[in-house]
Structures are given as structure tokens and as C-alpha cells.
Design an enzyme around this catalytic site. Structure first.
Site, PDB file in Angstrom:
ATOM      1  N   LYS A  68       8.058   6.606   7.708  1.00  8.43           N
ATOM      2  CA  LYS A  68       7.914   6.834   6.253  1.00  8.43           C
ATOM      3  C   LYS A  68       6.729   6.050   5.729  1.00  8.43           C
ATOM      4  O   LYS A  68       6.567   4.863   6.063  1.00  8.43           O
ATOM      5  CB  LYS A  68       9.185   6.329   5.552  1.00  8.43           C
ATOM      6  CG  LYS A  68       9.167   6.476   4.048  1.00  8.43           C
ATOM      7  CD  LYS A  68       9.676   7.841   3.648  1.00  8.43           C
ATOM      8  CE  LYS A  68       9.509   8.152   2.189  1.00  8.43           C
ATOM      9  NZ  LYS A  68       8.228   8.800   1.854  1.00  8.43           N
ATOM     10  N   LYS A 104       1.759   5.570   7.932  1.00 10.31           N
ATOM     11  CA  LYS A 104       0.807   5.722   6.831  1.00 10.31           C
ATOM     12  C   LYS A 104      -0.204   6.779   7.225  1.00 10.31           C
ATOM     13  O   LYS A 104      -0.485   6.969   8.420  1.00 10.31           O
ATOM     14  CB  LYS A 104       0.086   4.395   6.569  1.00 10.31           C
ATOM     15  CG  LYS A 104      -0.502   4.292   5.187  1.00 10.31           C
ATOM     16  CD  LYS A 104       0.545   3.901   4.159  1.00 10.31           C
ATOM     17  CE  LYS A 104      -0.037   3.737   2.783  1.00 10.31           C
ATOM     18  NZ  LYS A 104       0.962   3.160   1.870  1.00 10.31           N
ATOM     19  N   ASN A 219      -1.299   3.956 -11.224  1.00 11.33           N
ATOM     20  CA  ASN A 219       0.146   4.192 -11.288  1.00 11.33           C
ATOM     21  C   ASN A 219       0.928   2.885 -11.318  1.00 11.33           C
ATOM     22  O   ASN A 219       1.751   2.658 -12.218  1.00 11.33           O
ATOM     23  CB  ASN A 219       0.545   5.055 -10.075  1.00 11.33           C
ATOM     24  CG  ASN A 219       2.043   5.182  -9.939  1.00 11.33           C
ATOM     25  OD1 ASN A 219       2.699   4.267  -9.459  1.00 11.33           O
ATOM     26  ND2 ASN A 219       2.602   6.284 -10.381  1.00 11.33           N
TER      27      ASN A 219
END
Ligand code: NAD
Length: 418
Positions: A68, A104, A219
Site C-alpha cells: 500500500k 510507493k 492538501n
């Protein structure tokens, strides 16, 4: 630059093993190399011209569950940097007890040079090239610097079309139309702020009225500042790729956001406050410094000049090794990245669970779950520091994470001599 990051992750781990003989150092042999390093080259027609692209997906470790980690679009993306970021994901997920491994991805492009239609085309082609390596049970990418929910949506659609499957859990950080949650985009920043709040509570420190500076207004930076405003903190210094500003009376984050949205992220002409340079920014007299931009922003000079008593690593790896050493010597506390910015992957985990089970939760429930998890984790790290006589939160977070990985390797019968 990326070479430093590359060494930094492994040097951190080696330091932990040297300082804490209770941990089994042999585990490092399993963790020192990524399990899979995928490089894909592909060609896309852009404006009637053919362009070549190189993409990476580094799958570091999946002992805890599917790989992930985010997907970064940036002109400086290099395979070494992606590898370092994939390792951080393994340690971050283990620290937050998330049943995922670490990965990644990256594409070496400047996303600002392409319009949305072109970015969609490039992202779909990238999906075609990595389709066999990803999947809800295999490897689940998410947004990172330079990517967003729209890119995750088009990649999800492409994956489902090619594989003729229907589980939206192959990507996270999607828009609600694609099984994402509204809360995902604010999750990382919210987690950063909640982490600061829990740290302050355990230390009996009043946050209201405390001043801070923020590098990175994307963000993570924006949602961190939004939440810190709720807690009554005052933002007196800001910075992004275009420059830095100081205003001791305080900035309003919404007003800044509105300005940079209209002016292509350009802070130089923002009318409030004094324009300063990067070193001037990090030298501002304030209570908290929050780097929320990129790696390796606080090095020797910045570390020597920082006035604050707390640094909160909202970005991944914003402090280099020398900087870390100086800050520790100066007794400046650091809330480490693998803890502080883990709200994003935590919320991604909730999104994946929802997609896989086809059950959806409201925003307030996800927010509550995230806050509860951070409260519990920060307390757990404080307790561990006391029990094992650990000096820094970074060491304690890695200690916890490595211990969990070690237990999992033992549980699964891997050879791990003492
Ligand atoms: P983003 O692209 O939305 O924003 C990045 C910000 O950094 C922008 O304001 C940009 O102007 C600024 N910036 C870029 N280069 C700079 C430079 N050289 N000097 C100063 N400022 C610079 O990215 P983001 O999603 O907010 O991510 C920020 C950091 O947080 C990254 O390290 C990322 O890996 C990490 N992170 C992000 C998430 C997530 O959910 N988005 C989760 C965990 C960690």
C-alpha cells in the site's frame, strides 16, 4: 537529493537496532531491500506528438498484508526516492496496526505541464502497464504529491475495465462517485492536527494562542491549518514552492487558499505580510514548525536557527540526518512523519474496507475513528518511551513498528536467528 533520502530511512533503522538490542537486528536483512521493483516505459500521444514516460512501482514488503502506498507525479521522481518512500509506508502501516505492507509509485513528470485530459491519458496508460502488479488484495495505490482523486478515479476505471472486475478497492483516495469518501482529502491534515492536540494534552500544554509556521500549502498543509484554527493556534509564517511570508498578527488559511487557487499557487504577490527567504522562514520565533511540503527541507542551517520547541513532520522525511541530530541536541521535540502523517493511509484503509465489504460510513464516523486511533496511538508511544526508556518519539515509533514486523515474521515461521 533523493540519494540522501534513500540512505536516511535505512540509517534510521540501523540506528534503532544499535540503540535497542532487544530488537532482532537480523530482521533488517529482510527489510533492507524491496521485494519487487517494477519499472515501466510507455508511450503516449500528446497533442499529436509521441512522448515517452517512465513509471515506477516499488513494493517493499507485504508481510502485514497487501502492498500500500501513494503514487507521486513530480519532475524529480527517481527510483531511489520511490524506494525510500515505499519503506516508510511499511513502517507507517505497521506503526498504525494497519494490515497493509508498504509500496510507493512515481512518474517523473511535471503535472502542471499537462491539462486534465492529457493527465488522464497518461494515467490510464500507466494503469495498463502496471495492471498485473496491483489489485485490492495485491497492491493498492493512492494519491501523493502531484496526484489527486480524479487521477485515482480514472485509474480505477481503467483497472476494472481491463480486469473485468468490480472491486473499487484497488485504489484509495478516490472521489465518492468511485467509492471514495469525502473525508479522505482532509484525513492526513486532520491527523497531523489531532496528533499535535494529543501530544499537547499528554504534556499538559495549552494549544490555544500558540503560534506556528507552515511550509507547504497543498492538501496536507491546508487541512492541517484548518483544524489547527479550530484549536485556536495562530499561523504566523507560510511558504510553498513560490516563496515565504511572515505576518506576526496571523494569517487566515481560507484567505490564503483562495488567493493561491486564483494565482496558480503564487504566494509572491499575496498582499499580507513580509516576503522572506527560506532560512528566514525557519528562523521565525514561534512555538511550532510544521513542514508539510517535501523531503529534506530542514538541514543543518535551518536546524540551528529554528526557534520553536516542537517540529511536526507533516511531510515525509522533511528533516535530514544532520538536522535531526542538531535538533535532538538542542532538545527540540519532533513528532515524526510515520506517526504524524499516517491519517491519510488510515483513512485509505477505511476506504478499502468499505469498498471490499460494500458498506459505507458517514464522514463524522470516519473522523471519529481517526481521532480515536490517534489518541490511542500517541498515548501508546508515550507509554512505550517510559517503559523502554526511549528518548525520542521517532525512536519509539520505529521501535513499535519494527517489533510488530518482527513478531509477524516469527509467527509465520521465517528464519530469524537471535
Ligand atoms: P501537494 O502537492 O498537495 O502540496 C505540496 C505543497 O508543497 C505545495 O504547497 C507546494 O507548493 C509545496 N512545495 C513543493 N515544492 C516545494 C519546495 N521546494 N519548497 C517549498 N514548498 C514546496 O502535496 P501533499 O499531498 O500536501 O503532500 C505534502 C507532503 O505530505 C509530501 O511529503 C507527501 O509525501 C506527504 N504526505 C501526503 C499525504 C496525503 O494524503 N496527501 C499522506 C501522507 C504524507
Amino acid at each position: 537529493m533523493s540519494k540522501n533520502v534513500f540512505r536516511m530511512v535505512d540509517n534510521t533503522i540501523l540506528k534503532i537496532y544499535n540503540n535497542f538490542p532487544k530488537l532482532n537486528k537480523n530482521l533488517y536483512t529482510y527489510l533492507s531491500k524491496p521485494q519487487n521493483e517494477i519499472t515501466v516505459n510507455f508511450t503516449v500521444e500528446i497533442d499529436r506528438k509521441l512522448q515517452n514516460f517512465t513509471g515506477y512501482r516499488i513494493q517493499h514488503n507485504n508481510i502485514m498484508g497487501p502492498y500500500k502506498g501513494g503514487l507521486r507525479y513530480h519532475p524529480n521522481v527517481e527510483v531511489n526516492e520511490v524506494e525510500a518512500l515505499s519503506k516508510w509506508m511499511t513502517y507507517k502501516n505497521s506503526l498504525q496496526d494497519i494490515p497493509f505492507g508498504g509500496a510507493k509509485g512515481g512518474l517523473r513528470i511535471d503535472p502542471h505541464q499537462y491539462n486534465n485530459v492529457e493527465l488522464k491519458k497518461i494515467s490510464e496508460k500507466l494503469t495498463e502497464n502496471i495492471v498485473n502488479y496491483i489489485g485490492p488484495e495485491k497492491d493498492i495505490p493512492a494519491p501523493d504529491v502531484g496526484t489527486n482523486a480524479e487521477i485515482m478515479d480514472c485509474m480505477t476505471q481503467k483497472y476494472l475495465d481491463i480486469t473485468n472486475t468490480d472491486n473499487y478497492g484497488v485504489f484509495t483516495g478516490k472521489s465518492p462517485n468511485y467509492g471514495g469518501s469525502e473525508f479522505r482529502k482532509e484525513a492526513t491534515g486532520t491527523g497531523v492536527a489531532v496528533c499535535i492536540k494529543e501530544w499537547a494534552e499528554l504534556k499538559n500544554i495549552e494549544l490555544k494562542g500558540k503560534t506556528y509556521i507552515l511550509q507547504g500549502l497543498g492538501n496536507v498543509g491546508y487541512y492541517t491549518a484548518k483544524k489547527l484554527k479550530e484549536y485556536g493556534l495562530i499561523l504566523i509564517g507560510i511558504g510553498n514552492a513560490s516563496g515565504y511570508k511572515y505576518h506576526k498578527e496571523g494569517y487566515d488559511i481560507e484567505n490564503i487558499q483562495e488567493f493561491i487557487d486564483k494565482n496558480d499557487e503564487d504566494l509572491c504577490h499575496y498582499p499580507i505580510g513580509k516576503t522572506i527567504d527560506k532560512l528566514g522562514f525557519f528562523s521565525i520565533n514561534c512555538d511550532i514548525v510544521i513542514p508539510a511540503a517535501l523531503e529534506l527541507q530542514i538541514c543543518e542551517e535551518e536546524a540551528k536557527n529554528i526557534q520553536a520547541k516542537l517540529i511536526v513532520e507533516a511531510a515525509n522525511g522533511p528533516i535530514d540526518e544532520k538536522g535531526d541530530e542538531i535538533l535532538n541536541e538542542r532538545n527540540i521535540e519532533i513528532l515524526p512523519d510515520i506517526l504524524t502523517n499516517s491519517g491519510g493511509v488510515l483513512c485509505s484503509y477505511y476506504e478499502w474496507l468499505q469498498n471490499c465489504n460494500n458498506v459505507y460510513y458517514e464522514r463524522y464516523l470516519l473522523n471519529q475513528k481517526l481521532e480515536d486511533k490517534f489518541k490511542e496511538k500517541v498515548k501508546q508511544i508515550f507509554d512505550l518511551m517510559e517503559e523502554e526508556n526511549i528518548q525520542t518519539m521517532r525512536e519509539a515509533c520505529y521501535y513499535y513498528s519494527l517489533k510488530r514486523l518482527e513478531n509477524e515474521y516469527i509467527k509465520r515461521g521465517y528464519y530469524l536467528p537471535n
